[in-house]
Scaffold this motif. Structure first.
Motif, PDB file in Angstrom:
ATOM      1  N   LEU A  62       0.773  -0.998   0.208  1.00 30.53           N
ATOM      2  CA  LEU A  62       0.039   0.058   0.040  1.00 30.53           C
ATOM      3  C   LEU A  62       0.942   1.279   0.146  1.00 30.53           C
ATOM      4  O   LEU A  62       0.754   2.339  -0.846  1.00 30.53           O
ATOM      5  CB  LEU A  62      -0.837   0.028   1.142  1.00 30.53           C
ATOM      6  CG  LEU A  62      -1.983  -0.892   1.125  1.00 30.53           C
ATOM      7  CD1 LEU A  62      -2.695  -1.320   2.512  1.00 30.53           C
ATOM      8  CD2 LEU A  62      -3.273  -0.738   0.194  1.00 30.53           C
ATOM      9  N   ALA A  63       1.913   1.219   0.788  1.00 32.79           N
ATOM     10  CA  ALA A  63       2.890   2.451   0.719  1.00 32.79           C
ATOM     11  C   ALA A  63       3.569   2.396  -0.474  1.00 32.79           C
ATOM     12  O   ALA A  63       3.698   3.868  -1.104  1.00 32.79           O
ATOM     13  CB  ALA A  63       3.909   2.195   1.780  1.00 32.79           C
ATOM     14  N   ILE A  64       3.883   1.498  -1.011  1.00 26.24           N
ATOM     15  CA  ILE A  64       4.569   1.432  -2.270  1.00 26.24           C
ATOM     16  C   ILE A  64       3.763   2.271  -3.612  1.00 26.24           C
ATOM     17  O   ILE A  64       4.041   3.083  -4.148  1.00 26.24           O
ATOM     18  CB  ILE A  64       5.198   0.178  -2.803  1.00 26.24           C
ATOM     19  CG1 ILE A  64       6.602   0.015  -1.898  1.00 26.24           C
ATOM     20  CG2 ILE A  64       5.522   0.296  -4.248  1.00 26.24           C
ATOM     21  CD1 ILE A  64       7.078  -1.423  -2.031  1.00 26.24           C
ATOM     22  N   SER A  65       2.622   1.714  -3.541  1.00 26.92           N
ATOM     23  CA  SER A  65       1.488   2.163  -4.485  1.00 26.92           C
ATOM     24  C   SER A  65       1.284   3.640  -4.327  1.00 26.92           C
ATOM     25  O   SER A  65       1.074   4.444  -5.040  1.00 26.92           O
ATOM     26  CB  SER A  65       0.215   1.226  -4.251  1.00 26.92           C
ATOM     27  OG  SER A  65      -0.455   1.504  -2.972  1.00 26.92           O
ATOM     28  N   ALA A  66       1.224   4.029  -3.183  1.00 25.88           N
ATOM     29  CA  ALA A  66       1.025   5.498  -2.819  1.00 25.88           C
ATOM     30  C   ALA A  66       2.278   6.424  -3.157  1.00 25.88           C
ATOM     31  O   ALA A  66       1.926   7.545  -3.830  1.00 25.88           O
ATOM     32  CB  ALA A  66       0.784   5.690  -1.252  1.00 25.88           C
ATOM     33  N   ILE A  67       3.336   5.962  -3.057  1.00 32.28           N
ATOM     34  CA  ILE A  67       4.348   6.653  -3.404  1.00 32.28           C
ATOM     35  C   ILE A  67       4.574   6.696  -4.907  1.00 32.28           C
ATOM     36  O   ILE A  67       4.751   7.786  -5.604  1.00 32.28           O
ATOM     37  CB  ILE A  67       5.922   6.099  -2.914  1.00 32.28           C
ATOM     38  CG1 ILE A  67       5.555   6.094  -1.594  1.00 32.28           C
ATOM     39  CG2 ILE A  67       6.968   6.753  -3.458  1.00 32.28           C
ATOM     40  CD1 ILE A  67       6.847   5.377  -0.410  1.00 32.28           C
TER      41      ILE A  67
END
Length: 507
Positions: free
Chosen positions: A112-117
């Motif tokens: 989720l964090a990688i997709s947000a970045i």
């Protein structure tokens, strides 16, 4: 330097307290809507358009809020893709391939964090591209005459197959329906057309009523039919343990995906689905055997997310500069502009420069806000997936009905909106796309006006429509745009399905 000056003025508009607050509200609501499987950005914007009228927002504030909803929904679509293996909308489909395996492997928070970045990087690249390209394209469009504009609108209809990805015959039927609805009312010669003696139809069909009915109300009916009852059970999100080295490893993938996505978004009819697909497939080829795509490779999450967010911002370029939407959601935003008495197109950059550059500046600010929101608050967004729709649907329905009633204060519009909703539901069941109807309704009046103007200038000589090099070029692009999606589209969808099947098999 002139562009920089306009951008600084745009930041003055975007940073006004009211615009900043509604931009933040739009980003939050958009992310929540994007997280719900099946709704997508077009439906989210359509549902919230009445809210802008209910609150009596100024044009720039309304457009900033709903553009933030658009961007937020593109961010939010990844949540259900990663946690449920159900894409929030079609562009998020490629995120499932590696996002869901990462979640299954206990790395849901990292995915989720990688997709947000990656979404942030893709949107940022596309917004910079919008700043650089839009003024140039707007200046070029000032050379258009009525014949060139007619050919441009024809190009928009010819590329509908790329936007909808549906059966070409059904796309033509849908566009024809939209053009027929656009002719209702009294034309500029004072002749009544398809009014059936109903006084409320003399001024034609209100764009907003049609859009809220076709998108929002029909989506609610479909939502009730398919997903009424319990919410979804999601994979538990672990505590985030993302390192700088993990972010650095996916940055090249995000940059490549963002650039490819922006190019796909600017092309008429290409859309975010193509952006996410080419972002993923290109990354798979670049990495080669060094990657573990389909098994939870973080780069397989970053590339399509950057691609679809880059494409969504890129689709604003033709909408703002030419008045031609590049996606279903930008078609809804185009309707909002027209309803607010703002004429999209090249003159908008001079006549409504505060609105254009305010929105562009708000996109830059919104990208940072969405990044800040999406990493620490993702747990709240995830919990929404477990909320039964029976609690959410009444709120959405209330917003739609109150908003439409506040525009004209007449119950006829409520009945009309409901009728469009039922018609939209039936068309969905028949697999007839709704975007071409809206595009026909939006572009039909301007297309007719430019055709009449061109024929008046030429004293009825139809050859004026292809009497310039620019017009001929647009006709050629229209012919290519009509044929190409039906050659490339099936291949693209087969490869996307094959990739999904391959991923499912590896689970």
């Amino acid at each position: 330097m002139e562009t920089l000056g306009f951008l600084i003025d745009g930041f003055a508009v975007a940073l006004a307290p009211e615009n900043l607050i509604f931009g933040l509200l739009g980003a939050i609501l958009g992310t929540l809507i994007g997280a719900l499987p099946g709704l997508g950005p077009a439906n989210g914007v359509a549902i919230l358009i009445p809210l802008a009228f209910t609150l009596g927002l100024r044009p720039e504030t309304a457009l900033i809020m709903l553009t933030a909803v658009y961007a937020g929904a593109m961010y939010g679509g990844r949540i259900s893709s990663i946690l449920l293996n159900i894409p929030g909308d079609e562009p998020a489909m490629m995120t499932c391939l590696d996002g869901y395996p990462m979640a299954r492997n206990g790395k849901a928070a990292e995915a989720l964090a990688i997709s947000a970045i990656a979404s942030f990087v893709g949107s940022l690249i596309a917004t910079i591209g919008l700043i650089l390209l839009a003024p140039i394209l707007a200046d070029f469009a000032l050379t258009f005459g009525p014949a060139e504009y007619f050919a441009l609108f024809l190009l928009a209809f010819a590329t509908l197959g790329g936007i909808t990805g549906k059966n070409p015959i059904k796309t033509v039927v849908a566009a024809s329906l939209g053009l027929m609805i656009a002719t209702m009312g009294i034309d500029n010669t004072g002749v009544q057309r398809y009014t059936f003696g109903v006084l409320e139809l003399y001024e034609g069909v209100d764009f907003i009523i049609a859009i809220v009915g076709l998108f929002a109300i029909s989506e609610l009916l479909t939502f009730i039919e398919n997903r009424a009852g319990k919410g979804h059970e999601t994979i538990k999100v672990n505590k985030l343990s993302l390192k700088w080295s993990d972010i650095r490893a996916v940055l090249p993938s995000s940059i490549r995906g963002g650039i490819l996505g922006f190019i796909a978004g600017v092309l008429p009819g290409a859309g975010a689905s193509l952006g996410s697909f080419i972002g993923y497939t290109m990354e798979k080829k670049v990495i080669g055997s060094k990657g573990s795509f389909g098994e939870g490779d973080p780069r397989g999450v970053a590339a399509p997310e950057a691609g679809n967010n880059g494409a969504s911002s890129g689709a604003l370029v033709p909408m703002l500069t030419l008045g031609v939407p590049g996606s279903g959601t930008t078609a809804v935003l185009l309707a909002l502009l027209i309803s607010l008495n703002v004429t999209p197109g090249p003159l908008m950059f001079t006549q409504n420069a505060d609105i254009v550059w305010g929105v562009i500046a708000a996109l830059l600010i919104g990208n940072f806000l969405l990044l800040i929101l999406n990493i620490p608050l993702v747990g709240i967004f995830v919990k929404l997936l477990s909320v039964p729709p029976m609690y959410l649907l009444p709120i959405v329905t209330m917003i739609a009905f109150v908003g439409i009633y506040s525009i004209s204060n007449t119950t006829f519009d409520l009945y009309f909106m409901t009728a469009f909703g039922v018609a939209g539901y039936i068309l969905r069941k028949l697999e007839i796309p709704l975007v071409p109807i809206i595009l026909g309704l939006l572009l039909g009046p301007e297309m007719e006006k430019n055709l009449r103007h061109a024929l008046d200038i030429s004293d009825g000589d139809w050859t004026i429509l292809w009497n310039s090099g620019l017009a001929i070029g647009l006709w050629i692009f229209a012919a290519v745009g009509l044929i190409l999606p039906y050659i490339v589209g099936p291949v693209l969808r087969r490869r996307m399905r094959a990739a999904n099947i391959e991923s499912a098999g590896s689970d």
